[in-house]
Write an enzyme that holds these catalytic residues in place. Structure first.
Site, PDB file in Angstrom:
ATOM      1  N   HIS A 144      -4.487 -52.590 -48.067  1.00  0.00           N
ATOM      2  CA  HIS A 144      -3.467 -51.709 -47.480  1.00  0.00           C
ATOM      3  C   HIS A 144      -2.359 -51.331 -48.464  1.00  0.00           C
ATOM      4  O   HIS A 144      -2.033 -50.158 -48.631  1.00  0.00           O
ATOM      5  CB  HIS A 144      -2.820 -52.365 -46.252  1.00  0.00           C
ATOM      6  CG  HIS A 144      -3.796 -52.801 -45.213  1.00  0.00           C
ATOM      7  ND1 HIS A 144      -4.872 -52.033 -44.847  1.00  0.00           N
ATOM      8  CD2 HIS A 144      -3.863 -53.918 -44.450  1.00  0.00           C
ATOM      9  CE1 HIS A 144      -5.547 -52.658 -43.898  1.00  0.00           C
ATOM     10  NE2 HIS A 144      -4.966 -53.812 -43.647  1.00  0.00           N
ATOM     11  N   LYS A 159      -3.214 -43.593 -40.543  1.00  0.00           N
ATOM     12  CA  LYS A 159      -1.904 -43.469 -39.899  1.00  0.00           C
ATOM     13  C   LYS A 159      -1.322 -42.083 -40.158  1.00  0.00           C
ATOM     14  O   LYS A 159      -1.411 -41.552 -41.266  1.00  0.00           O
ATOM     15  CB  LYS A 159      -0.939 -44.535 -40.444  1.00  0.00           C
ATOM     16  CG  LYS A 159      -1.214 -45.915 -39.880  1.00  0.00           C
ATOM     17  CD  LYS A 159      -0.233 -46.911 -40.444  1.00  0.00           C
ATOM     18  CE  LYS A 159      -0.513 -48.310 -39.941  1.00  0.00           C
ATOM     19  NZ  LYS A 159      -0.120 -48.513 -38.554  1.00  0.00           N
ATOM     20  N   LYS A 189     -12.879 -54.065 -42.809  1.00  0.00           N
ATOM     21  CA  LYS A 189     -12.386 -54.960 -43.847  1.00  0.00           C
ATOM     22  C   LYS A 189     -12.602 -56.403 -43.391  1.00  0.00           C
ATOM     23  O   LYS A 189     -12.677 -56.608 -42.181  1.00  0.00           O
ATOM     24  CB  LYS A 189     -10.923 -54.656 -44.146  1.00  0.00           C
ATOM     25  CG  LYS A 189      -9.928 -55.398 -43.251  1.00  0.00           C
ATOM     26  CD  LYS A 189      -8.532 -55.375 -43.785  1.00  0.00           C
ATOM     27  CE  LYS A 189      -7.793 -56.607 -43.349  1.00  0.00           C
ATOM     28  NZ  LYS A 189      -6.387 -56.652 -43.552  1.00  0.00           N
TER      29      LYS A 189
HETATM   30  P1  NAD Z   1     -14.507 -60.846 -33.051  1.00  0.00           P
HETATM   31  O1  NAD Z   1     -14.897 -62.209 -33.492  1.00  0.00           O
HETATM   32  O2  NAD Z   1     -13.505 -60.691 -31.990  1.00  0.00           O
HETATM   33  O3  NAD Z   1     -15.817 -60.081 -32.579  1.00  0.00           O
HETATM   34  C1  NAD Z   1     -17.032 -60.183 -33.264  1.00  0.00           C
HETATM   35  C2  NAD Z   1     -18.101 -59.387 -32.555  1.00  0.00           C
HETATM   36  O4  NAD Z   1     -19.310 -59.546 -33.298  1.00  0.00           O
HETATM   37  C3  NAD Z   1     -18.397 -59.847 -31.120  1.00  0.00           C
HETATM   38  O5  NAD Z   1     -18.678 -58.694 -30.350  1.00  0.00           O
HETATM   39  C4  NAD Z   1     -19.670 -60.677 -31.286  1.00  0.00           C
HETATM   40  O6  NAD Z   1     -20.517 -60.684 -30.131  1.00  0.00           O
HETATM   41  C5  NAD Z   1     -20.355 -59.919 -32.388  1.00  0.00           C
HETATM   42  N1  NAD Z   1     -21.332 -60.746 -33.115  1.00  0.00           N
HETATM   43  C6  NAD Z   1     -21.132 -61.954 -33.682  1.00  0.00           C
HETATM   44  N2  NAD Z   1     -22.270 -62.381 -34.266  1.00  0.00           N
HETATM   45  C7  NAD Z   1     -23.181 -61.416 -34.052  1.00  0.00           C
HETATM   46  C8  NAD Z   1     -24.550 -61.259 -34.390  1.00  0.00           C
HETATM   47  N3  NAD Z   1     -25.207 -62.188 -35.075  1.00  0.00           N
HETATM   48  N4  NAD Z   1     -25.178 -60.133 -33.984  1.00  0.00           N
HETATM   49  C9  NAD Z   1     -24.537 -59.165 -33.278  1.00  0.00           C
HETATM   50  N5  NAD Z   1     -23.249 -59.256 -32.942  1.00  0.00           N
HETATM   51  C10 NAD Z   1     -22.583 -60.372 -33.322  1.00  0.00           C
HETATM   52  O7  NAD Z   1     -14.087 -60.077 -34.396  1.00  0.00           O
HETATM   53  P2  NAD Z   1     -13.076 -58.851 -34.522  1.00  0.00           P
HETATM   54  O8  NAD Z   1     -11.704 -59.376 -34.618  1.00  0.00           O
HETATM   55  O9  NAD Z   1     -13.389 -57.837 -33.500  1.00  0.00           O
HETATM   56  O10 NAD Z   1     -13.428 -58.293 -35.978  1.00  0.00           O
HETATM   57  C11 NAD Z   1     -14.578 -57.533 -36.246  1.00  0.00           C
HETATM   58  C12 NAD Z   1     -14.535 -57.056 -37.684  1.00  0.00           C
HETATM   59  O11 NAD Z   1     -13.410 -56.213 -37.859  1.00  0.00           O
HETATM   60  C13 NAD Z   1     -14.397 -58.168 -38.723  1.00  0.00           C
HETATM   61  O12 NAD Z   1     -15.084 -57.787 -39.881  1.00  0.00           O
HETATM   62  C14 NAD Z   1     -12.902 -58.186 -39.003  1.00  0.00           C
HETATM   63  O13 NAD Z   1     -12.628 -58.687 -40.284  1.00  0.00           O
HETATM   64  C15 NAD Z   1     -12.590 -56.718 -38.892  1.00  0.00           C
HETATM   65  N6  NAD Z   1     -11.187 -56.441 -38.557  1.00  0.00           N
HETATM   66  C16 NAD Z   1     -10.659 -56.880 -37.380  1.00  0.00           C
HETATM   67  C17 NAD Z   1      -9.344 -56.606 -37.071  1.00  0.00           C
HETATM   68  C18 NAD Z   1      -8.733 -57.024 -35.762  1.00  0.00           C
HETATM   69  O14 NAD Z   1      -7.588 -56.647 -35.509  1.00  0.00           O
HETATM   70  N7  NAD Z   1      -9.435 -57.755 -34.912  1.00  0.00           N
HETATM   71  C19 NAD Z   1      -8.544 -55.882 -37.980  1.00  0.00           C
HETATM   72  C20 NAD Z   1      -9.111 -55.442 -39.172  1.00  0.00           C
HETATM   73  C21 NAD Z   1     -10.435 -55.726 -39.444  1.00  0.00           C
END
Ligand code: NAD
Length: 508
Positions: A260, A202, A168
């Site tokens: 959610h 969940k 998401k």
């Molecule tokens: P983050 O910014 O911590 O990590 C991003 C990752 O993407 C890193 O590994 C980075 O190296 C990689 N990346 C960035 N640009 C890139 C590119 N051009 N090519 C290849 N890799 C690339 O983000 P996150 O918090 O881990 O979130 C990731 C996804 O999950 C997002 O879509 C976010 O909305 C979703 N999400 C995250 C959470 C959370 O708790 N962190 C919860 C729900 C959804």
């Protein structure tokens, strides 16, 4: 949980049977990111520890950082330590798990920005085993979902055995979700696309279906005639600062309600599906979303937290948190909703979610009506039954029933909960209730889409969200302020009080 399975020794086997899978390849795009470190990799470790990653199953991390496999393994080892209780991390299991991991630096090109690791795709292909299930978890920023799907296809990685898991947010409105669906559909068929909403993974949420459809007790009463109202609360104590830029563009409605809360509402309100199968369940959820009326402007409360105190610590207000003083974005929303069908006509659904609230607390409360006539004296006390489905903390379900207060005195009625707390039900050996990501990733490998959102479902949810947002845009009202650490703006309580109802208290 498959309660009631009988083992040869005659004892009940309380733990679900696991459908075994063949060795597979899983690629985590964004393998160095927050989500991978906190949820995906620890979840995979736990599945590995339970023997569910068979043979030479491989996990490949792919991200922009120029690491080698050894460095990613070391990073992952630290992430596991941070995320998992020490007793789970014995040296032998941890080493064997890390052995399954390798890393490929791969910069996904996006429109106007070429990749600076052009050989990344060849390196990735070389790591994969043709003929196996190959799952690609797109744990990267949402604007890379489309480009990544296209690149996977271009590099011959979108064959029959390929599956993509999309995080998401899936779009930010109907138009963008449609565009993303169309882009994905150019490269993958719908049965290869797994749109994740981790709430559906969940244990309690699945139990909600088990309780509803596995018992005779509830379903006959599951309607407007017997249910007074339903309330769904997802309260967080965290602020918006961690993901400031994204959050300030999205707000609570798009970040939480569209996905959610909407999914929870669907599971409560849907008709019994003919089978527990992906399309049968998703068809019924879709009908609920389509029957949902856009809320009247008076049935929407938006709020934004201001500076306050949480757990004795002073925290800044929303504007300061996201670096945008005066921002009009809501960090809280409460809604009164109506589902226009026979089952629910006249039974309101109240939803609320917010950041920086007094407790981290998510639950669904189904409040039944009071008995039509009391045979007891007026001051005996009375209560309505409530089914509470607690998502966090302390996942579980309880049903409050009215009984006589014990003792030799006069008849006095009290409400007591019949409690089913999963951690207890699973027994002393179970460290914790399984994390949603563990189940969902294994479902991807098994090819089971029941707990994932279908494209039309996501679009319907956006269509409704857009109409609700349009309703408040007309009012041009700023979000009502609420103190960090509170239960939200007063107007949210009034939304209930004016109907003679109240929210259940947030308990930590
Ligand atoms: P983050 O910014 O911590 O990590 C991003 C990752 O993407 C890193 O590994 C980075 O190296 C990689 N990346 C960035 N640009 C890139 C590119 N051009 N090519 C290849 N890799 C690339 O983000 P996150 O918090 O881990 O979130 C990731 C996804 O999950 C997002 O879509 C976010 O909305 C979703 N999400 C995250 C959470 C959370 O708790 N962190 C919860 C729900 C959804």
């Amino acid at each position: 949980m498959r309660a009631g399975t009988v083992r040869p020794d005659g004892k009940a086997d309380m733990v679900a049977r696991v459908t075994p899978v063949d060795p597979f390849d899983l690629v985590i795009f964004g393998g160095t990111g927050d989500l991978a470190r906190r949820r995906i990799l620890p979840g995979l470790y736990r599945r590995f520890r339970d023997g569910h990653l068979p043979g030479d199953t491989r996990i490949v991390g792919a991200a922009r950082s120029r690491l080698d496999s050894a460095a990613w393994r070391a990073e992952t080892a630290r992430a596991l330590e941070a995320a998992l209780p020490a007793p789970l991390l014995d040296a032998e299991t941890r080493a064997a798990f890390l052995q399954r991991l390798s890393y490929v630096p791969l910069d996904v090109a996006s429109p106007g920005r070429p990749s600076d690791t052009p050989d990344g795709w060849a390196a990735l292909r070389a790591r994969l085993h043709p003929g196996r299930v190959q799952a690609f978890h797109l744990s990267v920023a949402p604007d890379l979902f489309g480009p990544l799907a296209a690149e996977l296809h271009r590099h011959g990685l979108a064959g029959d055995k390929a599956r993509i898991v999309v995080e998401k947010p899936f779009g930010h409105d109907l138009a963008s979700a449609r565009t993303l669906n169309r882009t994905l559909a150019r490269h993958f068929s719908e049965d290869q696309i797994y749109r994740i909403d981790h709430y559906l993974g969940k244990e309690t949420v699945q139990n909600l279906m088990a309780v509803r459809f596995g018992n005779m007790l509830f379903e006959p009463l599951w309607k407007n005639q017997y249910i007074d109202h339903v309330q769904i609360t997802v309260a967080e104590t965290v602020g918006a600062g961690g993901r400031a830029a994204y959050y300030d563009r999205a707000g609570a409605m798009r970040d939480m309600v569209q996905n959610h809360l909407m999914q929870l509402l669907c599971l409560i309100a849907m008709e019994p599906p003919s089978r527990y199968e992906p399309d049968a369940v998703r068809d019924e959820k879709l009908k609920v979303i389509r029957a949902l009326r856009p809320p009247a402007p008076g049935d929407i409360v938006r709020g934004q937290y201001r500076a306050g105190e949480l757990g004795g610590i002073a925290v800044p207000g929303y504007g300061e948190d996201v670096g945008a003083p005066g921002s009009p974005t809501e960090s809280f929303v409460a809604l009164k909703l109506h589902i226009a069908n026979w089952r629910w006509n006249g039974t309101p659904f109240y939803l609320r979610t917010g950041k920086r609230m007094g407790a981290r607390h998510s639950e669904i409360v189904v409040r039944f009506k009071e008995p039509p006539h009391s045979i007891f004296e007026e001051d005996t006390g009375k209560g309505a039954n409530e089914l509470r489905i607690r998502l966090q903390p302390n996942e579980g379900i309880d049903l409050s029933v009215t009984i006589k207060a014990p003792g030799p005195g006069a008849m006095r009625l009290i409400n007591v909960p019949l409690d089913m707390t999963f951690a207890e039900a699973l027994g002393a050996g179970a460290e914790t209730v399984p994390d949603a990501y563990e189940r969902l990733i294994m479902d991807v490998i098994r090819g089971n889409q029941t707990l994932f959102m279908r494209g039309d479902e996501v679009e319907a949810a956006w269509s409704w969200t857009d109409s609700a947002r349009a309703a408040w845009a007309k009012g041009r009202q700023s979000p009502a302020p609420y103190d960090a650490g509170s239960t939200g703006p007063d107007a949210a309580s009034i939304l209930m009080h004016r109907d003679g109802r109240r929210w259940r208290e947030l308990s930590p």
